[in-house]
Enzyme design. Structure first.
Site, mmCIF file in Angstrom:
data_model
loop_
_atom_site.group_PDB
_atom_site.id
_atom_site.type_symbol
_atom_site.label_atom_id
_atom_site.label_comp_id
_atom_site.label_asym_id
_atom_site.label_seq_id
_atom_site.Cartn_x
_atom_site.Cartn_y
_atom_site.Cartn_z
ATOM 1 N N ARG A 167 0.852 -1.190 0.000
ATOM 2 C CA ARG A 167 0.000 0.000 0.000
ATOM 3 C C ARG A 167 0.891 1.244 0.000
ATOM 4 O O ARG A 167 1.893 1.294 0.726
ATOM 5 C CB ARG A 167 -0.895 0.027 1.255
ATOM 6 C CG ARG A 167 -2.036 -0.973 1.215
ATOM 7 C CD ARG A 167 -3.075 -0.630 0.143
ATOM 8 N NE ARG A 167 -4.168 -1.578 0.082
ATOM 9 C CZ ARG A 167 -4.233 -2.627 -0.742
ATOM 10 N NH1 ARG A 167 -3.240 -2.883 -1.581
ATOM 11 N NH2 ARG A 167 -5.294 -3.415 -0.749
ATOM 12 N N GLU A 211 -3.821 7.023 -4.952
ATOM 13 C CA GLU A 211 -4.143 6.452 -6.279
ATOM 14 C C GLU A 211 -5.481 6.977 -6.793
ATOM 15 O O GLU A 211 -6.407 7.140 -5.990
ATOM 16 C CB GLU A 211 -4.209 4.925 -6.169
ATOM 17 C CG GLU A 211 -2.877 4.324 -5.792
ATOM 18 C CD GLU A 211 -2.958 2.827 -5.493
ATOM 19 O OE1 GLU A 211 -4.009 2.206 -5.748
ATOM 20 O OE2 GLU A 211 -1.965 2.289 -4.995
ATOM 21 N N HIS A 244 -1.273 -0.285 -9.899
ATOM 22 C CA HIS A 244 -1.837 -1.193 -8.886
ATOM 23 C C HIS A 244 -2.458 -2.430 -9.548
ATOM 24 O O HIS A 244 -3.673 -2.657 -9.457
ATOM 25 C CB HIS A 244 -2.868 -0.481 -8.009
ATOM 26 C CG HIS A 244 -3.123 -1.203 -6.715
ATOM 27 N ND1 HIS A 244 -3.539 -0.592 -5.567
ATOM 28 C CD2 HIS A 244 -3.006 -2.527 -6.386
ATOM 29 C CE1 HIS A 244 -3.685 -1.481 -4.596
ATOM 30 N NE2 HIS A 244 -3.366 -2.681 -5.081
HETATM 31 C C1 DGY Z 1 -5.092 -6.488 -2.838
HETATM 32 O O1 DGY Z 1 -5.901 -7.338 -3.235
HETATM 33 O O2 DGY Z 1 -5.262 -5.921 -1.768
HETATM 34 C C2 DGY Z 1 -3.855 -6.196 -3.626
HETATM 35 O O3 DGY Z 1 -3.488 -4.867 -3.527
HETATM 36 C C3 DGY Z 1 -3.936 -6.638 -5.093
HETATM 37 O O4 DGY Z 1 -3.013 -6.031 -5.888
#
Ligand code: DGY
Length: 307
Positions: free
Chosen positions: A233, A262, A280
């Site tokens: 993250r 984002e 992402h």
């Molecule tokens: C999630 O599923 O939380 C991940 O970030 C996938 O990329």
């Protein structure tokens, strides 16, 4: 017998998953905020399960209106907006899809690492522009034999470590407590891990507990030959400090799949040629998204077969 009622709380749960749920359950949602509000007001007392993503808010106030809730199945690995403490206090089970997506996200972490250290985006531009005929491309940095530090050693961190080992890298990791029977060197502190890594991969959960964990000091401990990879993250990293370190050459390179805000990525970061950026897409393949949907359905099926 009356079917079990579940609520699809987030619009991010795919239509194929909702269709599979509808074959087994009385499904409410998904919907916009107003529709969810109306569904909870009218049917909250009989909702026993929730299918959601970590991006939809599931807080104490909402939980208080769902007295029959037994299980929350999260389509993503990240539980960003789910109040996990409040769920635990009520004994409500919570599942996520980190086992289903770990290999896919680990593949991307390895790709970003190699692309950043071998400067493959700039190398591609070098060939396309015809610059190769005039100049040799500068030397990169190897991965074989290098130390790879995993910040977090859950499903995803472990999948990255296995791949790195197969490539001749030397994994080490940072978690609050050492992982039982794990032979990799352990650090209890992110800065100590950074000082002991050539490649530093962020693979821990986001959320308030880890916000800003990779701060200016951790980044400074990496140094000009090191690479930072983030597939977890964006909020875990002090993004302005990261940009500064990359721009000044105090940090060698970075491979980033996630960002603080984002889909807005700071211009200063987009202009650097020692970073590789992805939108992402850690789990974004047809196969893995299908498996993630399957894991939500299987989790909720527990409500049909109480032990
Ligand atoms: C999630 O599923 O939380 C991940 O970030 C996938 O990329």
């Amino acid at each position: 017998m009356r079917p079990v009622t579940i609520l699809v709380l987030s619009s991010g749960v795919p239509a194929t998953t909702i269709a599979a749920l509808a074959e087994r359950f009385d499904v409410l949602g998904p919907g916009d905020a107003q529709e969810i509000e109306a569904l909870v007001s009218s049917h909250g007392a009989r909702i026993r399960g929730i299918a959601t993503t970590g991006k939809a808010r599931l807080d104490r106030a909402l939980l208080a209106r769902l007295p029959a809730l037994e299980l929350v199945a999260c389509y993503s690995a990240g539980l960003d907006k789910i109040d996990t403490e409040a769920l635990a206090e009520r004994g409500i089970a919570l599942t996520n899809s980190s086992a289903a997506l770990a290999d896919e996200v680990a593949d991307l972490a390895i790709a970003l690492m190699i692309m950043a250290r071998r400067r493959l985006v700039a190398a591609d531009a070098h060939v396309r522009s015809g610059a190769w005929a005039k100049d040799a491309f500068p030397l990169g940095r190897s991965v074989t034999g290098r130390r790879i530090g995993l910040l977090g050693l859950g499903h995803i961190g472990s999948a990255i470590a296995r791949r790195a080992e197969a490539m001749g890298m030397q994994p080490r990791y940072c978690t609050r407590r050492p992982v039982a029977e794990c032979a990799y060197p352990h650090h209890a502190d992110a800065r100590a891990l950074a000082a002991d890594s050539d490649v530093f991969v962020i693979a821990c959960p986001g959320g308030t507990a880890n916000r800003g964990l990779v701060d200016r000091n951790v980044i400074a401990a990496l140094g000009p030959d090191a690479t930072l990879v983030n597939i977890a993250r964006g909020e875990i990293v002090d993004e302005p400090a990261l940009v500064e370190a990359l721009a000044s050459g105090r940090l060698g390179s970075a491979g980033l799949d996630v960002f603080a805000n984002e889909p807005d990525v700071p211009l200063a970061l987009r202009q650097l040629d020692n970073v590789v950026l992805a939108p992402h897409l850690g789990s974004a393949t047809i196969e893995t998204r299908t498996a993630m949907g399957g894991s939500v359905v299987r989790s909720l099926e527990r409500l049909l077969n109480p032990v």
